[in-house]
Design a protein around this motif. Structure first.
Motif, PDB file in Angstrom:
ATOM      1  N   THR A 262       0.633  -1.155   0.028  1.00 38.04           N
ATOM      2  CA  THR A 262      -0.037   0.142  -0.181  1.00 38.04           C
ATOM      3  C   THR A 262       0.769   1.389  -0.170  1.00 38.04           C
ATOM      4  O   THR A 262       0.257   2.471  -0.203  1.00 38.04           O
ATOM      5  N   GLU A 263       2.339   1.275   0.072  1.00 41.92           N
ATOM      6  CA  GLU A 263       2.920   2.060   0.203  1.00 41.92           C
ATOM      7  C   GLU A 263       3.758   2.283  -1.018  1.00 41.92           C
ATOM      8  O   GLU A 263       4.253   3.695  -1.252  1.00 41.92           O
ATOM      9  N   ILE A 264       3.488   1.883  -2.325  1.00 42.94           N
ATOM     10  CA  ILE A 264       4.220   2.011  -3.485  1.00 42.94           C
ATOM     11  C   ILE A 264       3.883   3.261  -4.066  1.00 42.94           C
ATOM     12  O   ILE A 264       4.940   3.933  -4.679  1.00 42.94           O
ATOM     13  N   PHE A 265       2.573   3.696  -4.192  1.00 48.06           N
ATOM     14  CA  PHE A 265       2.437   4.973  -4.839  1.00 48.06           C
ATOM     15  C   PHE A 265       2.861   6.132  -4.092  1.00 48.06           C
ATOM     16  O   PHE A 265       3.326   7.177  -4.668  1.00 48.06           O
ATOM     17  N   THR A 266       2.929   5.934  -2.872  1.00 50.86           N
ATOM     18  CA  THR A 266       3.462   7.015  -1.931  1.00 50.86           C
ATOM     19  C   THR A 266       4.853   7.207  -2.401  1.00 50.86           C
ATOM     20  O   THR A 266       5.562   8.250  -2.429  1.00 50.86           O
ATOM     21  N   GLU A 267       5.553   5.974  -2.470  1.00 49.38           N
ATOM     22  CA  GLU A 267       7.196   5.984  -2.677  1.00 49.38           C
ATOM     23  C   GLU A 267       7.529   6.688  -4.276  1.00 49.38           C
ATOM     24  O   GLU A 267       8.098   7.384  -4.580  1.00 49.38           O
ATOM     25  N   LEU A 268       6.422   6.308  -5.205  1.00 44.78           N
ATOM     26  CA  LEU A 268       6.342   6.950  -6.758  1.00 44.78           C
ATOM     27  C   LEU A 268       6.264   8.304  -6.440  1.00 44.78           C
ATOM     28  O   LEU A 268       7.287   9.139  -7.170  1.00 44.78           O
ATOM     29  N   VAL A 269       5.363   8.859  -5.814  1.00 51.73           N
ATOM     30  CA  VAL A 269       5.163  10.216  -5.686  1.00 51.73           C
ATOM     31  C   VAL A 269       6.304  11.185  -4.931  1.00 51.73           C
ATOM     32  O   VAL A 269       6.857  12.121  -5.512  1.00 51.73           O
ATOM     33  N   ASN A 270       6.844  10.466  -3.764  1.00 49.97           N
ATOM     34  CA  ASN A 270       7.982  10.897  -3.064  1.00 49.97           C
ATOM     35  C   ASN A 270       9.164  10.861  -4.189  1.00 49.97           C
ATOM     36  O   ASN A 270      10.065  11.917  -3.855  1.00 49.97           O
ATOM     37  N   SER A 271       9.499   9.955  -5.037  1.00 55.60           N
ATOM     38  CA  SER A 271      10.506   9.784  -5.875  1.00 55.60           C
ATOM     39  C   SER A 271      10.346  11.038  -6.734  1.00 55.60           C
ATOM     40  O   SER A 271      11.440  11.616  -7.140  1.00 55.60           O
TER      41      SER A 271
END
Length: 429
Positions: A47-56
């Motif tokens: 559930t964290e993957i899209f947060t990681e994408l946006v943060n990147s």
């Protein structure tokens, strides 16, 4: 990277594929990242993957700006020095020195044009591993090549040759890689020196050959044969010299030689300005202002390419590719030792800092003197970062149609990677 049809040069309209290559690659970074992230969310419960994408995207944007900011001072310094050398006549002297070879490799450049001197200095700085000096000289050369360019949106033939040579990353003295290996505890940090030199020579030769074939330049001309033969002999002599020295002496002498030569060039330019009776200080300021403008110009291009690469990495797409290759190679019964070095190999054309991180991770995980640790080091020194170089150099002069630059550069990257793997097996298996 897209433009209205009316803005595209006539010859580019006949080959939209060339124009759209960078566009396709950039879009692919985002599409692949989204698909991989969706798979991780739906099937792996991440559930964290899209947060990681946006943060990147935020991190990569910040990194792109910091790179441009970091380049501002260096560009201002070196373009100021280059302006003194130009008005002092030194650049013209370098142009005459490089003319016998460069007139064959860059037939589109007028005889003894100042850009030949800038190209000569850029390639010389790259050979010595002096990135901080090579980049400003290269950007100066691009500006001069753009002045000669009749199609301002499209890369000219000399630009493509120049970019491909830069992207192939020919370096005689890989000082930084030896330094990293020493920090990671390698018993003999310079043991990768010869393989790196052979791998980078292979990639540069292929890059030049590919562009020569595309531009119908005869590679068998006397001056070119003598130049490449002489370069091969010089590399052989350098290898013999370094093999006869202790590790500490290799690092000491290579660093001392490179930096002494660099400061000698700075002083020589200033003296040439004094001899020509120009106002050296005012001339420096004039050139430094150009450096500041160039640094601002490249920010959007770096943001675009680094954000695309950032989301591709953050999604885990790179890990999927590597595991897929590992399984495929293993299924064929082929030795899979080299697969541990694939992260560095695949990252190298995309991101210099990313590839450096992968190299350090490989040495930390497997050991600096392991097969994978040495392979990652050799790969890191075999080529330069294609997409970064293209975004930086073409972005500085507003080139959008890169034509076949990326294809030729990636071919050189592929050859450099194959050479690195082969040489690691030969020297360290």
């Amino acid at each position: 990277y897209h433009a209205e049809w009316k803005d595209i040069p006539t010859f580019a309209q006949k080959s939209t594929h060339h124009f759209m290559v960078l566009n396709y690659i950039w879009v692919a970074f985002f599409v692949i990242a989204f698909i991989v992230a969706l798979i991780k969310l739906l099937f792996m419960g991440n559930t964290e993957i899209f947060t990681e994408l946006v943060n990147s995207t935020f991190t990569s944007s910040k990194t792109a700006f910091e790179i441009s900011l970091g380049l501002t001072g260096i560009l201002s310094l070196w373009l100021g020095i280059m302006k003194i050398g130009e008005k002092g006549g030194v650049i013209q002297s370098f142009a005459r020195l490089g003319a016998p070879v460069f007139s064959k490799l860059f037939p589109g450049i007028p005889k003894e044009h100042p850009v030949t001197g800038s190209i000569f200095m850029n390639i010389s700085a790259n050979l010595l591993g002096l990135d901080n000096a090579a980049t400003p000289m290269g950007l100066k050369a691009m500006q001069q090549l753009q002045e000669l360019n009749t199609e301002k949106d499209s890369a000219s033939n000399p630009m493509i040759m120049f970019l491909c040579i830069n992207a192939s990353g020919l370096t005689l003295i890989p000082i930084t890689i030896m330094m990293y290996r020493a920090q990671m505890g390698a018993a003999n940090p310079s043991d990768v020196f010869l393989p790196i030199m052979l791998a980078t020579f292979s990639s540069t030769l292929v890059a030049i050959l590919a562009v020569c074939i595309k531009q119908r330049i005869n590679i068998l001309q006397r001056n070119l044969v003598l130049f490449f033969g002489g370069l091969a002999a010089f590399i052989g002599g350098l290898v013999w010299l370094f093999n006869s020295l202790e590790q500490e002496q290799v690092s000491l002498y290579s660093t001392l030689f490179a930096n002494t030569l660099l400061f000698t060039i700075i002083c020589g330019f200033i003296v040439s300005g004094i001899r020509k009776k120009i106002n050296v200080y005012d001339t420096f300021i004039e050139g430094a202002k150009e450096g500041f403008k160039t640094a601002i110009t490249i920010i959007p291009y770096l943001v675009a390419i680094l954000v695309g690469i950032g989301v591709f990495r953050a999604s885990g797409a790179m890990d999927f590719i590597i595991e897929g290759i590992r399984m495929g190679v293993g299924a064929l019964g082929i030795n899979t030792d080299f697969v541990g070095g694939l992260p560095t190999i695949l990252m190298k054309p995309l991101s210099g800092s990313g590839a450096r991180g992968m190299m350090l991770d490989a040495m930390n995980t497997y050991g600096a003197d392991s097969f994978v640790g040495r392979l990652a080091s050799i790969v890191q020194g075999s080529t330069d970062t294609t997409f970064y170089v293209v975004a930086l150099y073409y972005g500085s002069v507003g080139i959008r149609n890169t034509r076949y630059t990326i294809q030729c550069s990636l071919l050189a990257d592929l050859v450099g990677a194959i050479a690195a793997i082969t040489l690691t097996y030969i020297f360290f298996a």
